[in-house]
Design a protein around this motif. Structure first.
Motif, short mmCIF file in Angstrom:
data_model
loop_
_atom_site.label_atom_id
_atom_site.label_comp_id
_atom_site.label_asym_id
_atom_site.label_seq_id
_atom_site.Cartn_x
_atom_site.Cartn_y
_atom_site.Cartn_z
N ILE A 68 -2.23 13.08 -1.62
CA ILE A 68 -3.24 12.13 -2.04
C ILE A 68 -3.67 12.52 -3.45
N ALA A 69 -4.51 11.71 -4.07
CA ALA A 69 -4.94 11.97 -5.44
C ALA A 69 -6.33 12.58 -5.47
N SER A 88 4.16 5.46 -3.65
CA SER A 88 5.30 6.34 -3.39
C SER A 88 5.38 6.57 -1.90
N PRO A 89 6.58 6.79 -1.37
CA PRO A 89 6.69 7.16 0.05
C PRO A 89 5.94 8.45 0.37
N CYS A 90 5.69 9.25 -0.65
CA CYS A 90 4.97 10.51 -0.44
C CYS A 90 3.45 10.35 -0.56
N TYR A 91 2.99 9.26 -1.15
CA TYR A 91 1.57 9.05 -1.41
C TYR A 91 0.94 8.36 -0.21
N LEU A 92 -0.04 9.00 0.42
CA LEU A 92 -0.49 8.55 1.74
C LEU A 92 -1.94 8.07 1.77
N HIS A 93 -2.56 7.79 0.62
CA HIS A 93 -3.94 7.31 0.63
C HIS A 93 -4.11 6.05 1.48
N ASN A 94 -5.15 6.07 2.32
CA ASN A 94 -5.48 4.95 3.21
C ASN A 94 -4.29 4.55 4.08
N GLN A 95 -3.53 5.54 4.51
CA GLN A 95 -2.41 5.31 5.40
C GLN A 95 -2.42 6.36 6.51
N ALA A 96 -1.58 6.11 7.51
CA ALA A 96 -1.45 7.04 8.62
C ALA A 96 0.02 7.32 8.88
N TYR A 97 0.28 8.50 9.39
CA TYR A 97 1.64 8.90 9.71
C TYR A 97 1.63 9.58 11.08
N ASP A 98 2.45 9.08 11.97
CA ASP A 98 2.57 9.68 13.30
C ASP A 98 3.66 10.74 13.29
N ASN A 110 -8.06 9.48 -0.25
CA ASN A 110 -8.47 10.24 -1.44
C ASN A 110 -9.93 10.68 -1.35
N GLY A 111 -10.78 9.76 -0.83
CA GLY A 111 -12.21 10.04 -0.75
C GLY A 111 -12.93 9.78 -2.06
N TRP A 112 -14.22 10.02 -2.09
CA TRP A 112 -15.04 9.91 -3.30
C TRP A 112 -16.40 10.54 -3.01
N TYR A 113 -17.45 10.11 -3.71
CA TYR A 113 -18.78 10.71 -3.52
C TYR A 113 -19.85 9.65 -3.73
N ASP A 114 -21.02 9.93 -3.20
CA ASP A 114 -22.12 8.96 -3.26
C ASP A 114 -23.47 9.61 -3.56
N TYR A 115 -23.46 10.83 -4.10
CA TYR A 115 -24.66 11.58 -4.48
C TYR A 115 -25.49 12.03 -3.28
N LYS A 168 -4.25 8.95 19.85
CA LYS A 168 -3.72 9.97 18.95
C LYS A 168 -4.77 11.03 18.60
N ARG A 169 -4.31 12.27 18.51
CA ARG A 169 -5.11 13.34 17.95
C ARG A 169 -4.95 13.30 16.44
N VAL A 170 -6.03 13.54 15.71
CA VAL A 170 -6.01 13.28 14.27
C VAL A 170 -6.14 14.55 13.44
N ILE A 171 -5.28 14.60 12.41
CA ILE A 171 -5.42 15.53 11.29
C ILE A 171 -5.82 14.68 10.09
N PHE A 172 -6.93 15.01 9.45
CA PHE A 172 -7.44 14.21 8.35
C PHE A 172 -7.30 14.96 7.04
N LEU A 173 -6.79 14.28 6.02
CA LEU A 173 -6.57 14.87 4.70
C LEU A 173 -7.37 14.10 3.66
N THR A 174 -8.18 14.81 2.88
CA THR A 174 -8.97 14.17 1.82
C THR A 174 -9.14 15.15 0.68
N HIS A 175 -9.60 14.66 -0.46
CA HIS A 175 -9.78 15.56 -1.60
C HIS A 175 -11.21 16.07 -1.69
#
Length: 275
Positions: A68-69, A88-98, A110-115, A168-175
């Motif tokens: 992700i970015a 890209s097939p490697c770029y997974l933002h807002n996607q899921a992979y089983d 990717n995520g972000w912030y809101d103060y 599904k059991r979830v693994i979550f990836l964010t920046h």
């Protein structure tokens, strides 16, 4: 399956040869027979360089690379609209992979912030401070920070609901940082009001508590990997969910615990195994 996670390599800021880093990382990931290498953002201050690097790494290893970015990746050669697209097939933002032959699903954003990590600050003042002093002022963005974080929450909630429905059991990836308990400890010398204000301003750009509240509302989320904050951050477990930080960090800011990049990358890697 062996899953290895890294983030915040900052090869350009750390003045590391991309070719040498690529060769070392590929050799190590193949040596340990990693099935998946996940990268949680901030390889270069240029999305195209990050994309090319991780696609090349994907070609060099026997496993699969997903990334992700981070905010630094977003500084050059990518627009907001492009970041929301499958670039890209490697770029997974807002996607899921089983993961094949398992009950596990990877969800990435990717995520972000809101103060929300600095609720005592005025929102408009924080936005002005960002434009004047923060690196993200250079990021292409048609939304306010609060609007962008609300979009993230909507996206993640849709993905989590779908995963729960699918069993599904979830693994979550964010920046960005997902929980206030994962922030930097306040430096002891930040006792003066001027330093205190800078500390709170920086916290405002690190992530959002809304994300942790959402993730912890889903009992099928077991692992969350995040970056953005550098230095050593122990794993944090809330209920069934464990948060991991795997940021390499920036050497000149004295954020490394090792003497060189290779050993810092190795020391900061996170690894889990799933069935």
């Amino acid at each position: 399956m062996k899953i290895v996670v890294s983030s915040d390599n900052h090869l350009d800021v750390n003045r590391i040869s991309p070719a040498e880093a690529l060769a070392f990382q590929a050799q190590y990931l193949n040596q340990i027979k990693a099935d998946y290498y996940l990268f949680a953002g901030d390889m270069f201050n240029d999305f195209l360089k990050t994309k090319s690097y991780l696609e090349e790494l994907n070609d060099l290893i026997t496993g699969q690379v997903f990334f992700i970015a981070g905010n630094h990746d977003m500084l050059k050669n990518v627009t907001f609209t492009q970041l929301e697209s499958p670039l890209s097939p490697c770029y997974l933002h807002n996607q899921a992979y089983d993961f094949p032959n398992s009950a596990w699903r990877l969800i990435a954003n990717n995520g972000w912030y809101d103060y929300s990590f600095s609720p005592q600050l005025d929102v408009e003042e924080v936005a002005r401070w960002k434009k004047a002093y923060w690196v993200d002022a250079g990021v292409n963005q048609p939304l306010s920070d609060l609007e962008r974080m609300n979009l993230v929450i909507t996206q993640v909630q849709e993905q989590l609901t779908a995963a729960k429905t699918a069993g599904k059991r979830v693994i979550f990836l964010t920046h960005f940082v997902p929980h206030c308990d994962l922030l930097w400890a306040r430096p002891a010398h930040f006792s003066k009001p001027r330093y205190e204000r800078v500390y709170e301003m920086v916290n405002a750009f690190l992530g959002s508590q809304k994300l942790a509240d959402l993730l912890e509302a889903y009992p099928n989320v077991y692992y969350t990997f995040y970056g953005h904050v550098h230095g050593h951050h122990p794993a944090l477990t809330h209920g069934q969910l464990t948060y991991f930080n795997q940021a390499v960090g920036v050497r000149r800011r004295h954020e490394w615990q090792a003497a060189d990049f290779e050993n810092q990358w190795l020391a900061s890697l996170q690894e889990i195994k799933i069935n």
